[in-house]
Design a protein around this motif. Structure first.
Motif, short mmCIF file in Angstrom:
data_model
loop_
_atom_site.label_atom_id
_atom_site.label_comp_id
_atom_site.label_asym_id
_atom_site.label_seq_id
_atom_site.Cartn_x
_atom_site.Cartn_y
_atom_site.Cartn_z
N MET A 1 2.59 8.33 8.44
CA MET A 1 3.63 7.36 8.15
C MET A 1 4.37 6.98 9.43
SD MET A 1 3.78 6.49 4.97
CE MET A 1 5.46 5.88 4.80
N HIS A 54 9.46 4.79 1.44
CA HIS A 54 9.60 5.93 0.54
C HIS A 54 8.24 6.31 -0.02
CE1 HIS A 54 13.93 6.02 0.44
NE2 HIS A 54 13.94 4.71 0.31
N PRO A 55 8.07 7.56 -0.40
CA PRO A 55 6.82 7.93 -1.06
C PRO A 55 6.86 7.53 -2.53
CG PRO A 55 8.21 9.85 -0.87
CD PRO A 55 8.95 8.72 -0.21
N ASN A 152 -1.96 -2.54 4.66
CA ASN A 152 -3.05 -1.76 4.08
C ASN A 152 -2.57 -0.40 3.60
OD1 ASN A 152 -5.19 -3.51 4.16
ND2 ASN A 152 -5.77 -2.98 6.26
N GLN A 153 -1.64 0.21 4.37
CA GLN A 153 -1.11 1.50 3.93
C GLN A 153 -0.37 1.36 2.60
OE1 GLN A 153 1.05 2.77 7.36
NE2 GLN A 153 -0.70 3.86 8.21
N LEU A 155 -1.08 -0.68 0.35
CA LEU A 155 -2.03 -1.00 -0.71
C LEU A 155 -3.03 0.13 -0.98
CD1 LEU A 155 -2.87 -4.75 -0.06
CD2 LEU A 155 -1.04 -3.74 -1.39
N SER A 156 -3.02 1.17 -0.12
CA SER A 156 -4.04 2.19 -0.33
C SER A 156 -3.50 3.26 -1.25
CB SER A 156 -4.48 2.80 0.99
OG SER A 156 -3.38 3.36 1.62
N ASN A 157 -4.40 3.92 -1.96
CA ASN A 157 -3.98 5.04 -2.80
C ASN A 157 -3.58 6.17 -1.88
OD1 ASN A 157 -4.76 3.62 -5.09
ND2 ASN A 157 -6.90 4.23 -4.69
N ARG A 158 -2.37 6.66 -2.05
CA ARG A 158 -1.87 7.66 -1.13
C ARG A 158 -2.69 8.93 -1.26
NH1 ARG A 158 3.04 7.22 1.44
NH2 ARG A 158 3.60 5.46 0.14
N LEU A 160 -1.88 11.73 0.77
CA LEU A 160 -1.18 12.83 1.46
C LEU A 160 -1.11 14.08 0.60
CD1 LEU A 160 1.77 10.93 3.10
CD2 LEU A 160 -0.12 12.05 4.24
#
Lengths: 160, 1032
Positions: A1, A54-55, A152-153, A155-158, A160
């Motif tokens: 992040m 935020h997450p 892209n971040q 839109l991507s499935n997290r 972490l």
């Protein structure tokens, strides 16, 4: 992040409950009946977009709501209003861009896509709306690899 | 002997001057065999050891060291002493010799004859004459290994060195960089700390020289030749750093500093190291750093986006609180635990009162982490937090807020193993018991499903802790549950209610027998009053029926619930039309759930055996006889769906019966079906001439009852009595098999002949090997073959069904005849009438069947029968495919896809590559079912693709992409899922396809079916991310 290295602008935002997954109906399982694209379907496309700092998802932060999504399948138009968590949110353009890109990638190209800020909820509403409506500026923004990376971040499935 | 020792000078000469390395081995052999002694070797070496050429001296020492390495165990104390003196002296020699000297010393310190005092002298010379860090990796490792051996064998002597030993070690290790050596160094440091070596003034030096590696950042070289992972180093170093409270004053500030790092791994490592300190430290070590540590932990948990950081932070907080909880209280000083927890409460508690905001969750987690550390900390935290939460709960009106608060509350009422109250201590929740219950009950009467579910979770947790629910509160809870069962139709809530009812009924059965069960019974039998909308009353009834199964947790409860369910079946049988087929089926499912409990409770099994099963059988028989008398009066109990639902009831009871009851049941069933013996059934009003296994078509309602016979006789367990495998004896088995064979070959009622075939197969599978079995099989197989070979026969389908089930029964037990039977099935693939059935039958052979021939009905199932079947038959299939005419090929592909689909994943991976071309071919086959079957076996394989796939990518992509416009929606969905999975292949292999995939996937975005669009969106989204910055 990479964006959260600095202190968060709004460290304790309001959180909203996520809507339940859409139930699969028998009509949807029937080969022959066509299912028109409806508001809920568009909302399902954008609700899981990650907030840039935020997450949390845009739905949990109430940035997007189903009532602020309007689609007309026949006329091929989609309009989405989004609400930044605070009126001076510097991420507003980025969030708008993420929503726009997600819809561009997920909808057939017959659709005219309009993404704008809920009226009266942001200090520089007009400027942001103008940027988001300008096809060439959106295209130019996506040429910028740093911007594209952040989008892209979102839109991507997290993972972490 | 003399001749042997005469060879020695020659060997030495060849090694030293001739540089023939292999001679060292010869010398070693000689010493081991006793041909020459070490002394003779030294004498022979004589001149080379004292030569003025370092080169020659080096070779001399090398030979001696190499021999010692193998032969140190045979040395006497005197010899060791002399050799050590020599080697110590050589440490001062030319640097080129040092490696050999160290090897020799390393061998000598392993000797058990090491004279007293020599350990100290070796170490002194070592530390004095050698600068360890200027040696090569292997020699440094030599030094560390020497230290480790000496620490094992001469601990007393080393401790005599005092702090000098620690100092020497610190000097030696300072600057070490090789991971292999670091693991050794960490081991030495751990020994120093744990075995009580004197650190005194060198504590800080030892800490410094170790802590400079913290936090470890290590990426092993490609292929990791040494097998050392980052995690090994992290754990070894952590054991050193957290090994002693004396490091606390240095370690804690270091941790606080590293927590500020931007690197996530450093944060996690720091937090985990802190958590590891907890069990070792006392409150005195922590005292000065607590505010700093707390603010770091709080910051990480509040701000992080990573679950790893969060859980490490919470674990660290638990560990700190547990450590402080151990401190002994004195009257004059304040309680360190209380001081610390006040700090935590001050920063977190107020967030709990803002249930809409983000920080309510991390705050709750932090407080719960501290709370769960010990009984004392849970006492302190709950005393402050619970009243505040309960107040807040009653002052909020919105369901979403109340739900959040209750969810948070749930975290606090759940005890952890360490916070459980010990003997004699009362639960920390006792003071709040009344208000907790009233909060739960108020939430249960709200209309929000989410709130109700949360309240039910809290209720379960409270119910599980003894003494938290009074008698009257249990009754109120049961009334609430009853009300929810009767009125609430949300599926999620019903699930939660079922779980709660199950959990409470185990502890408080009496409230359920007196209140819930009678109320549900009334509801089930009440006539639907007004038809508000036609589905509502039926749904309520089904919820009641399923709730009865949920509360049947104890034998006492089963005796109340099962008769109610049976009563439904009997009134359905009498033809009072108030129960729909769906309701009757759901009653059967509930009975099955209760029957499953017989596995762990003998009493339940006995109750079913004595009461329920005879009644069930009686009802089914009455229904069958009745419908035969007048065909318009057909009751629900003659329906195939209902009978199929009764099969698992009987089979799970029979599978759990004790030996004597099992034998009794078997005899009753067999005599009923063979001889019409009805005396064990209740209400004995049956005609005397019942012949259930006869196959006239008009009597299908009787012959189909064979499925109940199957449920019984095919499910009995094997019991081990005195280590002998004991099987329940089926009486008159040959006559039974004969009648079953007749029925299955001649009946024209599909359910009857299939059930008879299954029953036959189930008995064959368990029958002991031997002549009796072979004879029975031979007779049956002959009949099957004759019928199949006669192309005009009307009973080929029946014969084929029996063939498939018998083949399965034999395949499972590895019977030698099974190959012949599967070959017969394969040959039928060409049969114009049966070909397609034969292809589908492979799916039946390879998958678990739900009601017979599976492990839960104790069938004889050998491990890996699927692999075996595949290896034996895949070639036959491929050959068959190649030789078949064009229009027959699809049958083979279908058969293949059924087999591959049912193989375990691991086998698929290894077996798939040679079959890939064929499977890709199958994707072109116009049959939807074949396409679907191939796609569903490809998809899991694509998650972790075999290397062979990479050469087939082009073909794979074009087939899959064209299937996205297939006319069958399931095929489109499956194809899109495969394309999605392909995006996770290594980037360089699939990137060339990106533009094409994105272009083709644009059209399924506009598919008329929503489910297809959904898959297209997620697949296309992933493909956009592929190769794009920030994507993947």
């Amino acid at each position: 992040m990479s964006v959260t290295a600095a202190r968060l602008e709004n460290s304790n935002p309001l959180i909203f409950h996520r809507a339940a997954e859409r139930l699969i109906t028998t009509e949807e399982q029937d080969e022959h009946l066509p299912d028109p694209i409806d508001d809920r379907e568009i909302f399902d496309l954008i609700r899981s977009i990650n907030d840039p700092e935020h997450p949390l998802s845009l739905e949990e932060l109430n940035v997007v709501e189903q009532v602020r999504v309007n689609v007309n399948d026949q006329e091929s138009t989609v309009s989405v209003e989004f609400t930044p968590t605070i009126p001076h949110c510097s991420m507003a353009t980025l969030i708008g861009l993420s929503i726009k890109v997600k819809l561009l990638r997920s909808l057939p190209d017959r659709f005219k896509i309009d993404v704008h800020i809920t009226p009266g909820t942001h200090a520089s509403e007009d400027a942001v709306n103008k940027q988001l409506a300008d096809k060439e500026r959106v295209a130019a923004a996506l040429e910028n690899s740093q911007l594209l990376e952040v989008v892209n971040q979102c839109l991507s499935n997290r993972t972490l | 002997m003399a001749a042997e020792s005469a060879r020695l000078p020659g060997l030495v000469e060849e090694f030293v001057a001739g540089e023939v390395d292999s001679k060292a081995a010869d010398v070693t052999e000689g010493v081991k065999a006793g041909n020459f002694t070490i002394l003779e070797l030294v004498e022979a070496l004589g001149l080379s050891l004292t030569s003025s050429q370092p080169q020659t001296r080096g070779r001399g020492v090398q030979l001696l060291s190499q021999v010692l390495q193998e032969c140190y165990s045979g040395l006497s104390e005197k010899e060791v002493e002399v050799l050590i003196a020599f080697y110590e002296n050589r440490l001062k020699d030319h640097y080129a010799i040092t490696p050999h000297v160290l090897r020799g010393l390393k061998a000598l310190v392993k000797s058990t004859a090491l004279p007293p005092g020599s350990a100290v002298s070796i170490l002194k010379s070592l530390f004095q004459d050698i600068h360890v860090q200027s040696l090569m990796v292997a020699q440094r490792s030599c030094v560390y290994n020497m230290l480790i051996s000496l620490m094992e064998s001469r601990e007393g002597e080393l401790k005599g060195l005092g702090p000098d030993f620690v100092y020497g070690f610190v000097q030696a290790v300072d600057g070490e960089r090789d991971p292999r050596n670091l693991l050794l160094a960490f081991q030495i440091a751990r020994n120093i700390i744990h075995r009580g070596y004197d650190l005194s003034q060198f504590t800080e030096e030892l800490f410094e020289v170790m802590s400079c590696y913290f936090p470890i950042d290590f990426t092993p070289p490609p292929n990791n030749p040494h097998g050392i992972a980052e995690e090994d180093l992290i754990l070894a170093l952590r054991a050193v750093l957290t090994g002693t409270p004396r490091f606390a004053e240095f370690l804690l500030p270091l941790i606080i500093e590293k927590l500020d790092s931007d690197v996530q791994n450093a944060k996690v490592d720091s937090l985990q190291t802190l958590a590891a300190c907890g069990p070792v430290y006392g409150h005195r070590e922590l005292a000065d750093f607590l505010p700093g540590l707390w603010s770091s932990i709080r910051r990480e948990v509040f701000q992080t986006a990573s679950e790893r950081v969060e859980s490490a932070g919470l674990a660290a907080l638990t560990s700190l609180s547990a450590c402080l909880s151990r401190s002994v209280l004195t009257s004059d000083s304040e309680d360190p635990l209380q001081v610390f927890l006040e700090l935590v409460l001050k920063d977190c508690k107020h967030h709990l009162c803002e249930p809409d905001l983000k920080l309510v969750w991390p705050s709750a987690k932090l407080l719960q982490a501290a709370c769960g550390a010990s009984y004392r900390s849970s006492l302190l935290i709950t005393a402050t937090v619970l009243p505040a939460l309960l107040d807040e709960y009653s002052s909020r009106a919105q369901c979403a807020q109340r739900r959040t608060l209750l969810e948070v509350l749930h975290g606090f009422v759940q005890p952890t193993p360490s916070s459980l109250s010990a003997e004699g201590e009362e639960s920390v929740l006792l003071p709040f018991q009344k208000s907790l219950c009233s909060a739960v009950f108020s939430a249960l009467s709200e209309s929000s499903a989410g709130l109700q579910i949360t309240a039910i979770k809290v209720l379960i947790t409270l119910g599980e802790q003894p003494g938290l629910l009074s008698e009257s509160e249990v009754e109120t809870a049961v009334d609430h549950l009853t009300k929810l069962i009767l009125e609430e139709d949300d599926a999620q809530v019903s699930l939660a209610v079922a779980e709660c009812a199950g959990s409470l009924s185990r502890l408080h059965p009496s409230s359920f027998t007196s209140r819930l069960i009678p109320r549900l019974k009334d509801e089930i039998f009440s006539e639907p009053m007004v038809l508000r909308d036609d589905s509502a009353p039926s749904k309520t009834r089904q919820r009641c029926v399923s709730a009865l199964a949920s509360v049947s947790t104890l034998p006492g409860l089963v005796q109340e619930t099962a008769p109610v369910l049976l009563q439904v079946l009997s009134s359905a049988q009498r033809g009072s039309n108030s129960f729909s087929l769906e309701e009757v089926t759901s009653v059967c499912h509930s009975l099955q759930r209760i029957a499953n409990r017989a596995q762990g409770a003998e009493e339940i099994g006995k109750f079913f055996h004595d009461v329920i099963i005879p009644q069930l059988l009686g009802l089914a028989l009455q229904a069958a006889l009745q419908s035969q008398r007048s065909s318009d009066l057909s009751s629900a109990l003659t329906q195939e769906t209902v009978l199929s639902a009764l099969v698992p009831v009987i089979s799970s009871v029979c599978a759990a019966l004790q030996t004597d009851l099992a034998a009794q049941t078997a005899a009753q069933f067999v005599s009923l079906f063979l001889d019409g013996e009805t005396s064990f059934l209740p209400e004995n009003t049956y005609p005397s001439q019942i012949q259930l296994l006869k196959s006239e078509f008009e009597s299908w309602s009787q012959s189909q009852l064979v499925c109940l016979l199957m449920a019984c006789v095919c499910s009995f367990p094997h019991n081990h009595i005195n280590s002998e495998l004991y099987q329940v004896e089926i009486p008159e088995i040959d006559r039974l098999l004969g009648q079953l064979e007749d029925l299955s070959c001649t009946s024209t009622h599909p359910f009857s002949y299939t059930s008879a075939a299954k029953c036959f197969a189930g008995l064959i599978n368990k029958r002991a090997a031997g002549q009796a079995l072979d004879a029975a099989l031979e007779k049956t197989l002959k009949r099957i073959r004759e019928t199949l070979d006669c192309e005009s026969s009307a009973q080929r389908v029946q014969a084929f069904t029996l063939l498939v089930w018998v083949a399965k029964a034999l395949l499972l037990r590895y019977h030698p005849l099974s190959t012949a039977l599967s070959d017969k099935i394969f040959s039928l693939l060409r049969d114009p009438e049966l070909g397609s059935r034969a292809a589908d039958s492979l799916s039946l052979l390879m998958s678990d069947s739900s009601d017979v021939l599976n492990r839960s009905c104790h069938a004889d199932v050998r491990i890996m029968y699927r692999q075996r079947f595949f290896t034996e038959n895949s070639d036959k299939l491929v050959q068959g495919f190649n030789s078949a005419e064009q229009e027959k090929k699809s049958v083979y592909l279908k058969a293949l896809s059924h087999i591959v689909n049912n193989l375990p994943r691991q086998v698929q991976l290894t077996e798939l590559p040679p079959l890939l071309p064929l499977l890709l071919e199958a994707l072109l086959c116009p049959d939807d079912a074949v396409q679907l079957s191939v796609l569903s076996c490809l998809q899991p394989v694509l998650q972790d693709p075999p290397p062979a796939l990479s050469s087939q990518l082009e073909a794979l992509f074009s087939r899959l992409l064209s299937l996205t416009s297939s006319s069958a929606m399931n095929v489109r969905i499956a194809a899109l899922r495969c394309i999605h999975a392909l995006s996770r292949l290594p980037e360089h292999t699939v990137l060339p396809f990106r533009a094409r995939v994105l272009r083709v996937l644009a059209s399924p975005l506009d598919d008329k079916k929503r489910l297809v669009r959904k898959e297209a969106v997620s697949a296309r989204g992933e493909w956009f991310l592929l190769g794009s910055p920030g994507g993947r």
